[in-house]
Enzyme design. Structure first.
Site, PDB file in Angstrom:
ATOM      1  N   ASP A   1       0.822  -1.223   0.000  1.00 25.53           N
ATOM      2  CA  ASP A   1       0.000   0.000   0.000  1.00 25.53           C
ATOM      3  C   ASP A   1       0.851   1.266   0.000  1.00 25.53           C
ATOM      4  O   ASP A   1       0.640   2.179   0.816  1.00 25.53           O
ATOM      5  CB  ASP A   1      -0.936   0.016   1.211  1.00 25.53           C
ATOM      6  CG  ASP A   1      -1.754  -1.247   1.348  1.00 25.53           C
ATOM      7  OD1 ASP A   1      -2.102  -1.836   0.310  1.00 25.53           O
ATOM      8  OD2 ASP A   1      -2.042  -1.667   2.483  1.00 25.53           O
TER       9      ASP A   1
ATOM     10  N   GLU B   1     -11.211   0.608  -4.108  1.00 26.05           N
ATOM     11  CA  GLU B   1     -10.536   1.010  -2.869  1.00 26.05           C
ATOM     12  C   GLU B   1      -9.287   1.811  -3.205  1.00 26.05           C
ATOM     13  O   GLU B   1      -9.020   2.127  -4.366  1.00 26.05           O
ATOM     14  CB  GLU B   1     -10.175  -0.231  -2.045  1.00 26.05           C
ATOM     15  CG  GLU B   1      -9.292  -1.216  -2.787  1.00 26.05           C
ATOM     16  CD  GLU B   1      -9.126  -2.536  -2.050  1.00 26.05           C
ATOM     17  OE1 GLU B   1      -9.671  -2.682  -0.937  1.00 26.05           O
ATOM     18  OE2 GLU B   1      -8.457  -3.433  -2.596  1.00 26.05           O
TER      19      GLU B   1
END
Length: 503
Positions: free
Chosen positions: A22, A179
């Site tokens: 991430d 997302e």
């Protein structure tokens, strides 16, 4: 080493290998800063610095105090810290993140120096969901966009929200899990970059644009702009990206991906890693270039950072930034100050099966490596472990007079081998190598555990299949962490040696 230059014309991917998922990046002048998710580990959110987008040096961890990161034994593995976004605005750094645990939620931290200290959290009770992003428009209004993809206006200083969250864009019709949103003003448009398809093999990057940060947003006709789904490429699960400009004004993308190995279905063991890919703009849309293990050198001078030593002699008053523990690290249980030049671990939980185990480790960053440590177990029981979570770990454990090789896979826990040893300090080790190809079910690697004899020769206790310490078996969002633990009494470690045997 991460980002090491192979020749005058190539660099390696991943640029930050090992469990560094991430990624979020921002540029401040000639400097780049990047953060990653850390899940159940403490300290949380590693912070990296680079001058060239290729070589990255860890400055520290943003969340290094219990007041910032309260992870108790109720926090499950693969809970904790999810998907931070790092931005620089109005002379300070802003870090927004989700804490997934009881009483958690979205939080915001600030710092004037990315190396720290970072503030205590500003809580954001009006911001729902995960994967929060920050963006400021021309009049200074701050917008927080979250997975889903929804958006709400916030006051980043107080955490107050204004109005109800509203849906902006749901991504490609039929695609799961929109997302990891990031919102940018680039040229005449506001761009909304997202991940979709789930963080597994179907992962991809898509984008939409509009004339205002609140939309409406028009999806790119070429979505996904990046995905390696249904391909034979060595880098898979590509997604959760962030955009940044290089030193020459060109555009680049940092993103996560994995390197599966072995037979079918392929197992990745290092977790989701940080990769770098070039971006060009065509007709107002980003076109992502080749993402491969070996890529072309960017068009600017490379600036390698300092090379970390393979051995840690525990000669500092605090552990170096790469060391992480499970959920917390209280000084009464983990310290380099009790016995100078040694790491002392004082047991709490009785094994790595327990959430409150005393453990200090570092991310496995190479597919092939050798790890050794000198342990003094005369006052307790502990050893060297390769950990994925409480139900998936291998360890070689010493107590006064005996060494045992232990394995935990799902509900099964076994003593693989044991042997007596003389009392006193001894060297334990594990060597991680490619598995011998046998058939389609061959695992990705083999882990050979053993100890060094007084004459320096290595005696193996056993070799274990690496597939069982992989995400495809265990589930979750993390990768292997290799380190030291205490299961009873007090255990001392003189040094820890991590030797790469390849990329």
């Amino acid at each position: 080493m991460p980002g090491q230059q192979h020749t005058d014309a190539t660099v390696t991917n991943p640029v930050i290998p090992g469990f560094h998922p991430d990624p979020s990046v921002c540029r401040v002048g000639d400097d780049y800063y990047l953060v990653c998710s850390s899940f159940e580990y403490f300290p949380g959110i590693p912070v990296f610095h680079s001058r060239d987008l290729v070589h990255w040096t860890q400055l520290g961890n943003a969340l290094d105090r219990p007041s910032q990161l309260p992870l108790d034994a109720g926090t499950p593995s693969s809970g904790g810290i999810y998907a931070p976004t790092l931005r620089h605005h109005d002379g300070r750094f802003w870090l927004i993140v989700t804490l997934v645990t009881e009483g958690g939620g979205n939080m915001l931290f600030t710092a004037t120096d990315p190396a720290g200290p970072w503030s205590d959290p500003v809580h954001l009770p009006g911001v729902p969901g995960i994967d929060p992003d920050l963006a400021w428009d021309e009049d200074g209004t701050c917008w927080c966009t979250v997975a889903g993809v929804g958006q709400v206006r916030i006051d980043p200083y107080t955490g107050e929200t204004f109005g109800e969250p509203r849906r902006l864009w749901s991504g490609t019709p039929g695609a799961m899990a929109p997302e990891a949103p990031h919102l940018y003003r680039i040229g005449a448009y506001w761009y909304l970059l997202i991940a979709e398809g789930g963080t597994e093999r179907g992962h991809g990057v898509s984008i939409a644009r509009g004339h205002a940060p609140t939309g409406p947003f028009e999806p790119c006709p070429a979505n996904p702009v990046l995905s390696h789904r249904s391909s034979d490429r060595p880098i898979q699960n590509t997604g959760h990206a962030d955009l940044v400009q290089g030193p020459d004004g060109s555009w680049w993308m940092v993103l996560l991906g994995v390197r599966p190995g072995g037979g079918t279905p392929g197992w990745h063991v290092l977790g989701r890693e940080t990769f770098l890919a070039p971006v060009e703009w065509v007709d107002g849309w980003p076109v992502v270039g080749e993402l491969s293990p070996v890529g072309a050198v960017p068009g600017w001078p490379l600036v390698p950072g300092p090379v970390e030593a393979d051995r840690d002699d525990f000669d500092l008053s605090e552990l170096r930034p790469r060391w992480i523990s499970v959920r917390d690290r209280a000084e009464e249980h983990c310290t380099t100050k009790e016995r100078p030049g040694w790491l002392t671990l004082r047991a709490r939980g009785g094994s790595l099966d327990e959430r409150d185990v005393v453990f200090a480790g570092r991310r496995q960053q190479h597919l092939r490596c050798r790890i050794r440590t000198l342990i003094d177990p005369s006052e307790g029981r502990g050893g060297l472990a390769v950990r994925l979570d409480e139900e998936h770990h291998y360890e070689i454990e010493a107590s006064d007079g005996e060494v045992r090789l232990l394995g935990r896979v799902g509900p099964l826990r076994t003593v693989v081998a044991s042997r007596p040893v003389p009392a006193g300090p001894l060297v334990l080790g594990v060597r991680i190598t490619d598995a011998e190809p046998r058939e389609a079910r061959t695992g990705p690697d083999a882990l050979t555990f053993g100890l060094e004899e007084p004459d320096g020769t290595f005696t193996a206790l056993g070799t274990l299949d690496g597939r069982y310490l992989s995400t495809e078996v265990a589930g979750g969002f993390t990768g292997r962490v290799i380190g030291l633990y205490a299961a009873a009494g007090t255990v001392h470690f003189d040094w820890f040696d991590y030797e790469p045997l390849g990329t």
